[in-house]
Structures are given as C-alpha cells and as structure tokens.
Enzyme design. Sequence first.
Site, PDB file in Angstrom:
ATOM      1  CG  HIS A   1       4.089   8.033   2.216  1.00  0.00           C
ATOM      2  ND1 HIS A   1       4.738   8.555   1.146  1.00  0.00           N
ATOM      3  CD2 HIS A   1       3.106   8.730   2.529  1.00  0.00           C
ATOM      4  CE1 HIS A   1       3.886   9.755   0.708  1.00  0.00           C
ATOM      5  NE2 HIS A   1       2.879   9.567   1.590  1.00  0.00           N
TER       6      HIS A   1
ATOM      7  CE  LYS B   1       2.030   6.148  -0.815  1.00  0.00           C
ATOM      8  NZ  LYS B   1       0.531   6.186  -0.913  1.00  0.00           N
TER       9      LYS B   1
HETATM   10  N1  LIG Z   1      -5.548  11.578  -1.807  1.00  0.00           N
HETATM   11  C1  LIG Z   1      -4.814  11.678  -0.505  1.00  0.00           C
HETATM   12  O1  LIG Z   1      -4.648  12.549   0.046  1.00  0.00           O
HETATM   13  C2  LIG Z   1      -4.689  10.408   0.291  1.00  0.00           C
HETATM   14  C3  LIG Z   1      -4.334  10.550   1.406  1.00  0.00           C
HETATM   15  C4  LIG Z   1      -4.200   9.244   2.413  1.00  0.00           C
HETATM   16  C5  LIG Z   1      -4.232   8.002   1.867  1.00  0.00           C
HETATM   17  N2  LIG Z   1      -4.657   8.029   0.370  1.00  0.00           N
HETATM   18  C6  LIG Z   1      -5.081   6.790  -0.244  1.00  0.00           C
HETATM   19  O2  LIG Z   1      -6.165   6.213   0.340  1.00  0.00           O
HETATM   20  C7  LIG Z   1      -6.336   4.757   0.343  1.00  0.00           C
HETATM   21  C8  LIG Z   1      -6.493   4.163   1.535  1.00  0.00           C
HETATM   22  O3  LIG Z   1      -5.402   4.537   2.574  1.00  0.00           O
HETATM   23  P1  LIG Z   1      -5.725   3.919   4.129  1.00  0.00           P
HETATM   24  O4  LIG Z   1      -4.239   4.251   4.617  1.00  0.00           O
HETATM   25  O5  LIG Z   1      -6.921   4.216   4.671  1.00  0.00           O
HETATM   26  O6  LIG Z   1      -5.533   2.335   3.753  1.00  0.00           O
HETATM   27  P2  LIG Z   1      -6.220   1.222   4.730  1.00  0.00           P
HETATM   28  O7  LIG Z   1      -5.554  -0.163   4.317  1.00  0.00           O
HETATM   29  O8  LIG Z   1      -6.078   1.314   5.971  1.00  0.00           O
HETATM   30  O9  LIG Z   1      -7.724   1.128   4.255  1.00  0.00           O
HETATM   31  C9  LIG Z   1      -8.393   0.772   3.274  1.00  0.00           C
HETATM   32  C10 LIG Z   1      -9.614   0.222   3.282  1.00  0.00           C
HETATM   33  O10 LIG Z   1     -10.113  -0.258   1.903  1.00  0.00           O
HETATM   34  C11 LIG Z   1     -10.853  -1.345   2.154  1.00  0.00           C
HETATM   35  N3  LIG Z   1     -10.944  -2.071   0.683  1.00  0.00           N
HETATM   36  C12 LIG Z   1      -9.589  -2.411   0.104  1.00  0.00           C
HETATM   37  N4  LIG Z   1     -10.231  -2.865  -1.262  1.00  0.00           N
HETATM   38  C13 LIG Z   1     -11.459  -2.775  -1.087  1.00  0.00           C
HETATM   39  C14 LIG Z   1     -12.483  -3.111  -2.154  1.00  0.00           C
HETATM   40  N5  LIG Z   1     -12.364  -3.559  -3.034  1.00  0.00           N
HETATM   41  N6  LIG Z   1     -13.747  -2.533  -1.727  1.00  0.00           N
HETATM   42  C15 LIG Z   1     -14.015  -2.188  -0.625  1.00  0.00           C
HETATM   43  N7  LIG Z   1     -13.175  -1.819   0.174  1.00  0.00           N
HETATM   44  C16 LIG Z   1     -11.777  -2.112   0.171  1.00  0.00           C
HETATM   45  C17 LIG Z   1      -9.866  -2.343   3.152  1.00  0.00           C
HETATM   46  O11 LIG Z   1     -10.544  -3.349   3.771  1.00  0.00           O
HETATM   47  C18 LIG Z   1      -9.812  -1.224   4.153  1.00  0.00           C
HETATM   48  O12 LIG Z   1     -10.562  -1.192   5.130  1.00  0.00           O
HETATM   49  C19 LIG Z   1      -4.771   4.255  -0.339  1.00  0.00           C
HETATM   50  O13 LIG Z   1      -4.673   4.275  -1.738  1.00  0.00           O
HETATM   51  C20 LIG Z   1      -3.955   5.536   0.015  1.00  0.00           C
HETATM   52  O14 LIG Z   1      -2.969   5.786  -0.686  1.00  0.00           O
HETATM   53  C21 LIG Z   1      -4.824   9.202  -0.208  1.00  0.00           C
END
Ligand SMILES: NC(=O)c1ccc[n+]([C@@H]2O[C@H](COP(=O)([O-])OP(=O)(O)OC[C@H]3O[C@@H](n4cnc5c(N)ncnc54)[C@H](O)[C@@H]3O)[C@@H](O)[C@H]2O)c1
Length: 254
Positions: free
Chosen positions: A142, A146
């Site tokens: 990744h 991450k």
């Molecule tokens: N299940 C899946 O298929 C899948 C796919 C991609 C990403 N993900 C997961 O999704 C999550 C987000 O990924 P990303 O790449 O968008 O990350 P990112 O860091 O770009 O975005 C996360 C967002 O959440 C906000 N945030 C953090 N803590 C918060 C809280 N307590 N309350 C409200 N907002 C909050 C941050 O400000 C940020 O804007 C990660 O855990 C990632 O592993 C899962």
Amino acid sequence: MTRIILSGCSGAMGRNVTQVAASRDNCSIVAGIDIRLPEAAKYPVFTSLAECTVEADVIVDFSAPAALDGLLAYAEKKNIPLVLCATGYSDEQLAAIREASNRIAIFKTGNLSLGINLLIRLAEKAASVLGEDFDIEIVEKHHNQKVDAPSGTALMIADAISDTLEERPHYVYDRHSRRMKRDKDEIGIHAIRGGTITGQHEVIFAGHNEVVTITHTAESKGVFATGAVNAAIFMAGKPAGMYDMNDLLSAVVD
Ligand SMILES: NC(=O)c1ccc[n+]([C@@H]2O[C@H](COP(=O)([O-])OP(=O)(O)OC[C@H]3O[C@@H](n4cnc5c(N)ncnc54)[C@H](O)[C@@H]3O)[C@@H](O)[C@H]2O)c1
C-alpha cells in the site's frame, strides 16, 4: 433515493465517494462529517455527528477507528444502518460493533472491491486443494500514507484461508525477531509501504518445486468508492444484524 451521510468526507476516499455518488441518480450525499472541513462541498459538512441536523437513510464511514463510538451512538439514536469502511479496529471495537448489530444494521468489510472478494474465493479453493502440502504467505502493498499494517484485507484473506484448513494455522507477522524455520501450520503476512500504491494483495502457495500465486491489484480508489455506494444503497432500510460483501454480492447475483 438513498440519502447518505458521509463520514470522513474530506479524505481521499471521502472525495472519491462524493464523485461516485454524484454520478448516480438513486442516491445522494445529504451531509458530510469530518474533523477537517473541506475547502468546498456540494453538501453541508459538520465537524461531528453530534452537530449534524440533516436526516438520512444510511451513514457511510471512511474516517478512522477513533470515530467509531460517535458513529454507533448516532446510528442507534436515529435507527439507521451504518456502512463501516475504515480499517484498523481493535478487538474491543470489533466486539462493540458486533454488540451494536443486535440493534442496528451494520455493514463492515475490510475491502469493498469485487475483485478482492473473488480473490478470497479463489484462495479458499486453492487452500482446500493445496493447503496441507503448500506453505501459504500473503504479501500486501500500500501507499506510504497508510497507518495500519497488515491491511484489513490481508487479514480477511488469511481468515478465509484459515477457515478452510483442517489444522487452524497461526499468523506470523515478523520473522525478523524469530530465528527459527518456518512452521508448517503458519500463514506469513507481510506489509510493504511505499509511494502511491493503491493496494495489491498476493497470496502465495509455495510447494515442492512449484508455486501458485494469486494477485489482485487495485488501480484506483474508485473501486472502493463504487463498492461503498453500492453497499449504502443495499443497506438502506435493512433490519439489525451484521452484513458484509457476501450479502451484497448475493443481492447483485440474485
Ligand atoms: N474497506 C475498504 O475497502 C477501504 C478502502 C480504502 C480505504 N479504506 C479505509 O478507509 C479509511 C480512510 O481512508 P482514506 O485513504 O480516505 O484516509 P484519509 O486520511 O485520506 O481520510 C480520512 C478522513 O477522515 C477524517 N477523520 C479522521 N478522524 C476522524 C474522526 N474522528 N471524525 C471525523 N473525521 C475524521 C480525516 O480528517 C480525513 O479527512 C482508512 O481506514 C482506510 O484504511 C478502506
């Protein structure tokens, strides 16, 4: 029309989900939640669910495990389903999710891509044929932003393989601290982090003089955003319980 509250709307996945939802005519994002306010948004954005005054049919979360308590409390108060897409939950949090699913509908998956869920089926089949004689290793790659490792998807693959084997394997994450030969009953799980890799999972079945490898590569985060929007539409109006990609796939196939 499914009305969605998008938690984590300012993040990379949040922005992708916003794009995918805008291209659909059967759903709409009615509010966003993020501790970081976006520069511009086509829907109202709140810094916490407690401040959100907009009614919705489902919540989709792509924020972080730290947001879980607020999400569960809000979904229960409003009696609406929750689509949990963040990864890296602790065992206590996983137990809290299962417990809350007695009262509300919760969809949770470590990976929303159709291809990964097919890879899991193929890996289960390979393990049932090769498992006893082949060593199984999972390598995931990744991007360098991450924070959790190994990926939730690598663990999903390992758990699925584990369920098909007669002798339940144990997982080995770190060979560096152990000076011993590989054990027959183990699955090695390895995480690589670098650059902008969206996500790659490789399952290696290494036997005597032959190796079978199954690989899935996600080329864009759009794959996960599409899965999340499909899950949101699928979950609206569902009764309490735990749901995952198998339920969504069955609904698509049926
Ligand atoms: N299940 C899946 O298929 C899948 C796919 C991609 C990403 N993900 C997961 O999704 C999550 C987000 O990924 P990303 O790449 O968008 O990350 P990112 O860091 O770009 O975005 C996360 C967002 O959440 C906000 N945030 C953090 N803590 C918060 C809280 N307590 N309350 C409200 N907002 C909050 C941050 O400000 C940020 O804007 C990660 O855990 C990632 O592993 C899962």
